[in-house]
Design a protein around this motif. Structure first.
Motif, PDB file in Angstrom:
ATOM      1  N   GLN A   1       0.819  -1.209   0.000  1.00  0.00           N
ATOM      2  CA  GLN A   1       0.000   0.000   0.000  1.00  0.00           C
ATOM      3  C   GLN A   1       0.858   1.267   0.000  1.00  0.00           C
ATOM      4  OE1 GLN A   1      -2.713  -0.063   3.300  1.00  0.00           O
ATOM      5  NE2 GLN A   1      -4.017  -1.656   2.419  1.00  0.00           N
ATOM      6  N   ILE A   2       1.889   1.287   0.842  1.00  0.00           N
ATOM      7  CA  ILE A   2       2.743   2.480   0.940  1.00  0.00           C
ATOM      8  C   ILE A   2       3.459   2.733  -0.376  1.00  0.00           C
ATOM      9  CG2 ILE A   2       4.692   3.519   2.145  1.00  0.00           C
ATOM     10  CD1 ILE A   2       2.180   3.365   3.811  1.00  0.00           C
ATOM     11  N   GLY A   3       3.977   1.684  -0.996  1.00  0.00           N
ATOM     12  CA  GLY A   3       4.647   1.849  -2.282  1.00  0.00           C
ATOM     13  C   GLY A   3       3.697   2.376  -3.347  1.00  0.00           C
ATOM     14  N   PHE A   4       2.465   1.843  -3.349  1.00  0.00           N
ATOM     15  CA  PHE A   4       1.449   2.320  -4.295  1.00  0.00           C
ATOM     16  C   PHE A   4       1.161   3.800  -4.069  1.00  0.00           C
ATOM     17  CE2 PHE A   4      -3.116   3.263  -4.752  1.00  0.00           C
ATOM     18  CZ  PHE A   4      -3.280   3.085  -6.113  1.00  0.00           C
ATOM     19  N   LEU A   5       0.962   4.200  -2.813  1.00  0.00           N
ATOM     20  CA  LEU A   5       0.624   5.594  -2.518  1.00  0.00           C
ATOM     21  C   LEU A   5       1.772   6.548  -2.872  1.00  0.00           C
ATOM     22  CD1 LEU A   5      -1.225   5.159   0.905  1.00  0.00           C
ATOM     23  CD2 LEU A   5      -2.230   5.706  -1.315  1.00  0.00           C
ATOM     24  N   ILE A   6       2.998   6.125  -2.623  1.00  0.00           N
ATOM     25  CA  ILE A   6       4.155   6.979  -2.949  1.00  0.00           C
ATOM     26  C   ILE A   6       4.247   7.189  -4.456  1.00  0.00           C
ATOM     27  CG2 ILE A   6       6.675   7.083  -2.948  1.00  0.00           C
ATOM     28  CD1 ILE A   6       6.624   5.698  -0.211  1.00  0.00           C
ATOM     29  N   VAL A   7       4.143   6.101  -5.223  1.00  0.00           N
ATOM     30  CA  VAL A   7       4.252   6.209  -6.687  1.00  0.00           C
ATOM     31  C   VAL A   7       3.109   7.054  -7.251  1.00  0.00           C
ATOM     32  CG1 VAL A   7       4.142   4.907  -8.843  1.00  0.00           C
ATOM     33  CG2 VAL A   7       5.534   4.071  -6.949  1.00  0.00           C
ATOM     34  N   VAL A   8       1.890   6.821  -6.774  1.00  0.00           N
ATOM     35  CA  VAL A   8       0.732   7.562  -7.263  1.00  0.00           C
ATOM     36  C   VAL A   8       0.877   9.045  -6.963  1.00  0.00           C
ATOM     37  CG1 VAL A   8      -1.717   7.968  -6.828  1.00  0.00           C
ATOM     38  CG2 VAL A   8      -0.903   5.658  -7.281  1.00  0.00           C
ATOM     39  N   ASN A   9       1.333   9.388  -5.783  1.00  0.00           N
ATOM     40  CA  ASN A   9       1.456  10.810  -5.430  1.00  0.00           C
ATOM     41  C   ASN A   9       2.580  11.496  -6.189  1.00  0.00           C
ATOM     42  OD1 ASN A   9      -0.348  11.888  -3.014  1.00  0.00           O
ATOM     43  ND2 ASN A   9       0.016   9.721  -2.658  1.00  0.00           N
ATOM     44  N   ILE A  10       3.658  10.784  -6.462  1.00  0.00           N
ATOM     45  CA  ILE A  10       4.706  11.369  -7.307  1.00  0.00           C
ATOM     46  C   ILE A  10       4.166  11.613  -8.714  1.00  0.00           C
ATOM     47  CG2 ILE A  10       6.933  10.897  -8.418  1.00  0.00           C
ATOM     48  CD1 ILE A  10       7.752   9.384  -5.893  1.00  0.00           C
ATOM     49  N   PHE A  11       3.400  10.644  -9.224  1.00  0.00           N
ATOM     50  CA  PHE A  11       2.802  10.775 -10.554  1.00  0.00           C
ATOM     51  C   PHE A  11       1.836  11.969 -10.604  1.00  0.00           C
ATOM     52  CE2 PHE A  11      -0.887   9.446 -13.244  1.00  0.00           C
ATOM     53  CZ  PHE A  11      -0.276   9.636 -14.476  1.00  0.00           C
ATOM     54  N   VAL A  12       0.958  12.084  -9.605  1.00  0.00           N
ATOM     55  CA  VAL A  12      -0.010  13.185  -9.565  1.00  0.00           C
ATOM     56  C   VAL A  12       0.695  14.521  -9.393  1.00  0.00           C
ATOM     57  CG1 VAL A  12      -1.912  14.176  -8.225  1.00  0.00           C
ATOM     58  CG2 VAL A  12      -1.913  11.742  -8.764  1.00  0.00           C
ATOM     59  N   PHE A  13       1.764  14.558  -8.594  1.00  0.00           N
ATOM     60  CA  PHE A  13       2.510  15.805  -8.373  1.00  0.00           C
ATOM     61  C   PHE A  13       3.047  16.349  -9.695  1.00  0.00           C
ATOM     62  CE2 PHE A  13       6.616  17.912  -7.593  1.00  0.00           C
ATOM     63  CZ  PHE A  13       6.204  18.964  -6.791  1.00  0.00           C
ATOM     64  N   PHE A  14       3.681  15.491 -10.484  1.00  0.00           N
ATOM     65  CA  PHE A  14       4.233  15.953 -11.757  1.00  0.00           C
ATOM     66  C   PHE A  14       3.140  16.187 -12.797  1.00  0.00           C
ATOM     67  CE2 PHE A  14       8.105  14.103  -9.900  1.00  0.00           C
ATOM     68  CZ  PHE A  14       8.993  15.153 -10.124  1.00  0.00           C
ATOM     69  N   LEU A  15       2.059  15.418 -12.717  1.00  0.00           N
ATOM     70  CA  LEU A  15       0.949  15.643 -13.635  1.00  0.00           C
ATOM     71  C   LEU A  15       0.310  17.010 -13.395  1.00  0.00           C
ATOM     72  CD1 LEU A  15      -0.320  13.872 -15.870  1.00  0.00           C
ATOM     73  CD2 LEU A  15      -2.087  13.239 -14.226  1.00  0.00           C
ATOM     74  N   ALA A  16       0.347  17.457 -12.137  1.00  0.00           N
ATOM     75  CA  ALA A  16      -0.249  18.754 -11.790  1.00  0.00           C
ATOM     76  C   ALA A  16       0.540  19.932 -12.346  1.00  0.00           C
ATOM     77  CB  ALA A  16      -0.361  18.875 -10.271  1.00  0.00           C
TER      78      ALA A  16
END
Length: 515
Positions: A334-349
């Protein structure tokens, strides 16, 4: 080409058309329709699949929850235009001004209060910059701190309930808006405390960066100053509690008496009353608020239509399966998923608006998060915290654009002595973006910061469930006469007699065959 290879091609096409810069709503719809026709030609799904698209669009536009968006937008625009922000900033600035960094504290506190009643980043940044930037420059505040605190305090509105981002995320995640609001209170308070702690630390390390304002510069003092502060805070607090309390969005609440749409309508009435009491409710103000609400609502609806066209085709070619296989195989659970998703969303923003991310990306991520056992309220609030940074970092940090524009206007009107450099605006935002990223990390590793205000889930152990059949003691009992058997015994006796007669008959038949 096989269908398994088409989802990544569609996703790559999505990234490309977004980078082109054409309006996202129309780009998404065009890409979805073109991909759908190609999939029909390849025989991956029948033409009737695309025939369901009008029904799908009608179903999402018929969602009453989305009506909360124009209501909350109209409420925030009325409060923004009626001068409430200016009154609160003026009184708070005079109250905290003599303290080192006092104007910064007042901007943070007023930003939090306005975020809970207006919900618009643009209006908040502009209103606070109009009042506070000339004061900060007059008393030689560090320019990078001044621009950073004004922009960051304006973005608080994206996290503090009743945030429009939370309404949209609740709709996309299929969760109650009230629960999303309760979950957002913890990170909202943490963010305000982090901003205040940074201001305090900077005022001690670099006292000349955040000087105090002499008490002689106050135009009000004593009870007159306190009463002016209370006149701005008390009506705002009452409106916040009325709107959020009615929909169960306050910590500790377990019931709601209104839907988000009804609460938004009530908030509009409250905003109109506050504007009328301040004698600023004019036809021009109402028309301006209605125009702004109409533009924002139309933009949201078109983005929603375009994203639904794309997502329906993406689901039709098993895009959800591709995303699930891509993300569930990440190390760290779960933690790995959340970290990757938030990095992806951060750069997508860097390139997309928060509405676009909520309508396009979240529907892809939510099913995966749910299958991994991640609480979707926690997941939605976490994404909301992350999406705040989209207003602060280049190249499309809208809060920085608003600040750039209002600073130029103030210089042209000779309300500030010198122009504000773009270099100061962008570099001044860096510490505040770092604090927002730290808050994202805190929410990932301390989920209690979100869940502590939510209602406890009732867990039912199926193995321990006992079903008891109550006996009907009140039912009349049949009386038996002497020598009479109960009905059940009588039936059993009748069955035995019939069986014996059948056996005797069979014996007679057997004897006849023997002869």
């Amino acid at each position: 080409m096989q269908m398994d290879h088409f989802p990544p091609i569609m996703f790559a096409g999505l990234v490309i058309i977004m980078l082109i810069g054409f309006p996202v709503a129309f780009s998404l719809a065009a890409l979805g329709l073109a991909s759908g026709f190609y999939a029909i030609e390849m025989g991956w799904f029948p033409a009737a699949f695309m025939g369901n698209l009008p029904i799908s669009l009608f179903s999402i536009l018929n969602n009453e929850l989305l009506l909360a968006i124009p209501f909350f937008t109209f409420m925030g625009t009325i409060l923004e235009k009626c001068g409430l922000a200016e009154d609160m900033l003026d009184s708070m600035g005079q109250l905290f001004g003599p303290v080192r960094g006092g104007v910064g504290y007042s901007v943070i506190i007023v930003g939090f209060i306005l975020g809970a009643i207006t919900g618009t980043v643009a209006g908040q940044v502009i209103a606070m910059a109009l009042i506070s930037l000339p004061v900060m420059m007059k008393y030689n505040y560090n320019m990078r701190y001044a621009t950073g605190v004004l922009a960051a305090s304006g973005t608080i509105t994206q996290l503090v309930p009743p945030s429009l981002v939370l309404v949209v995320l609740a709709d996309q995640l299929g969760k109650p808006v009230g629960d999303m609001y309760k979950g957002a209170w913890g990170p909202s308070i943490l963010q305000v405390l982090m901003f205040a702690a940074y201001t305090f630390a900077l005022s001690r390390i670099k006292p000349d960066y955040l000087p105090g304002i002499p008490k002689t510069e106050r135009s009000l003092d004593g009870w007159a100053l306190w009463s002016k502060c209370l006149r701005g805070i008390i009506p705002s607090a009452l409106l916040i509690f009325a709107v959020l309390g009615s929909m169960g969005g306050l910590p500790g609440q377990d019931t709601a008496i209104a839907t988000p749409t009804e609460a938004g309508a009530m908030g509009v009435v409250g905003a109109l009353l506050l504007a009328a009491l301040s004698k600023r409710l004019t036809p021009a103000l109402i028309w301006e608020a209605m125009s702004g609400t109409m533009r924002l609502t139309a933009m949201v609806v078109f983005i929603l239509i375009g994203s639904r066209v794309f997502s329906q085709v993406f689901q039709g070619v098993d895009g959800a399966v591709w995303v699930e296989h891509l993300l569930t195989g990440l190390p760290g659970g779960q933690i790995g998923f959340l970290i990757v998703v938030n990095i992806f969303v951060f750069f997508l923003a860097f390139f997309l608006d928060f509405f676009e991310i909520a309508f396009i990306i979240v529907p892809m991520l939510a099913p995966v998060a749910d299958k991994m056992g991640i609480d979707l309220i926690w997941f939605g609030v976490l994404l909301c915290v992350n999406l705040q940074t989209s207003f602060m970092h280049p190249p499309f940090g809208f809060a920085l654009f608003y600040l750039r524009g209002i600073a130029d206007t103030l210089f042209k009107d000779k309300r500030i002595p010198e122009p504000v450099k773009s270099n100061d605006i962008y570099l001044g935002a860096i510490p505040w973006v770092i604090m927002q990223i730290i808050l994202v990390v805190v929410v990932i590793f301390v989920p209690q910061s979100v869940t502590m205000f939510l209602d406890e889930k009732v867990v039912v152990d199926v193995d321990k469930v006992v079903i008891e059949m109550p006996q009907d003691e009140m039912a009349p009992k049949a009386e038996l006469k002497a020598g009479e058997l109960p009905a059940a015994a009588d039936a059993e006796q009748s069955t035995s007699a019939a069986d014996k007669a059948a056996e005797d008959e069979q014996k007679k038949i057997d004897e006849l065959f023997k002869k």
